[in-house]
Design an enzyme around this catalytic site. Sequence first.
Site, short mmCIF file in Angstrom:
data_model
loop_
_atom_site.label_atom_id
_atom_site.label_comp_id
_atom_site.label_asym_id
_atom_site.label_seq_id
_atom_site.Cartn_x
_atom_site.Cartn_y
_atom_site.Cartn_z
N HIS A 22 -2.51 -1.09 -3.45
CA HIS A 22 -3.68 -0.22 -3.30
C HIS A 22 -3.53 1.00 -4.21
CE1 HIS A 22 -4.30 -1.87 1.05
NE2 HIS A 22 -4.76 -2.70 0.14
N SER A 44 0.86 -1.19 0.00
CA SER A 44 0.00 0.00 0.00
C SER A 44 0.89 1.24 0.00
CB SER A 44 -0.96 -0.04 1.19
OG SER A 44 -1.89 1.03 1.11
N THR A 45 0.75 2.12 1.00
CA THR A 45 1.50 3.38 1.01
C THR A 45 3.01 3.12 0.92
OG1 THR A 45 -0.21 4.27 2.44
CG2 THR A 45 1.82 5.56 2.21
N ASP A 49 -4.50 -4.92 5.78
CA ASP A 49 -5.04 -5.67 4.65
C ASP A 49 -4.07 -6.77 4.22
OD1 ASP A 49 -6.79 -6.33 2.54
OD2 ASP A 49 -5.66 -5.06 1.15
N MET A 108 -0.16 1.06 5.12
CA MET A 108 -0.95 1.35 6.30
C MET A 108 -2.04 0.31 6.48
SD MET A 108 -1.68 3.19 8.92
CE MET A 108 -0.70 4.69 8.75
#
Length: 361
Positions: free
Chosen positions: A201, A175-176, A297, A294
């Site tokens: 993401h 993600s991030t 998930d 973050m």
Amino acid sequence: MKKIKVVVVDDSALVRSLLAEIINKQSDMTCVGAANDPLIAREMIRDLNPDVITLDIEMPKMDGLDFLGRLMRLRPMPVVMISTLTERGAEVTMRALELGAIDFVAKPRIGLTDGLKELSANIVEKIRIAAAAQIKRTPPTQAVARPDGSSGGSVALNAPIGRISTEKLVCIGASTGGTEAIKEILTRLPADAPGVVITQHMPPGFTTSFATRLNSLCQITVQEAVHGSRILPGHAYIAPGGKHFRIDRSGANYVCVVEEGELVNRHRPSVEVLFKSAAKVVGKNAYGIMLTGMGGDGAKAMKEMKDAGSYNYVQDEASCIVFGMPREAILCGAADEVLPLLDIAPALLQRLKGSSDRYRV
């Protein structure tokens, strides 16, 4: 409680006003300044010492990318890009992430006032994440020759693995901060690596540019996943923005399943969806990799992968932009090895080269 200080940089007075209003409505942040060009922003950053800046790309006097590049060299700090959802906007956003921006928000092209208000929860969440992120620059890597003789983008690639079972599959979630972390993994894989499936993401409209950029840097072929397509060795498949991506079987082959569906862990695409399918379909032939991001998930599904026989690598805290997803994977007991980002691909390749499932040639 100390509030997050934000400086908004955008050439549109309307956007500056809307972003300042959104930020100031939050109890944990405040807009301490708004600049209409990077030269004014430079002075504000020096005088106001913000925790985060939001940065538009197309501005007068200095392009947003030029400003970002100078900022990350001279005064590295968390930056959230405000990007217009166009093909060029997507390409420039990928470049901004490469330069060190933490994340981005896709700014609507029409209905700007209502559109930004609808995005307000997303905007302030990204500002909070950026404020807590670790700011770092990955060391530059060496250019290499691609198989077609052109210049690749990045690293001294490992030698070929040699033939291994086509049952092997590498599954990556991020993600991030993940776009650059994924690049660091894929550019270290040789052309004969196993198939790679990836969920990062990302909203619709940006994954095409992401895949194209990676394809220009790697010895493996990188593309967006297409529903029903066969997953081949030497190829990497990225979940299209806004759609779930999972693996299924068609006879002896793995195939891509790309579909709509409800949000999972507040995400679509979701790492959970991909990793659950790997646990079910790939089992002991899977290698899982959890990178910076973050939230949690994919953590529980990565444990399912391990229980099904996969071998899993998790990025360590020191090399993460955000340690949320890797931390949750570790806490779930999903990790076989916790490694710095730049050690993950070499460890994976070493394990593949020593695999008992290798074809001897």
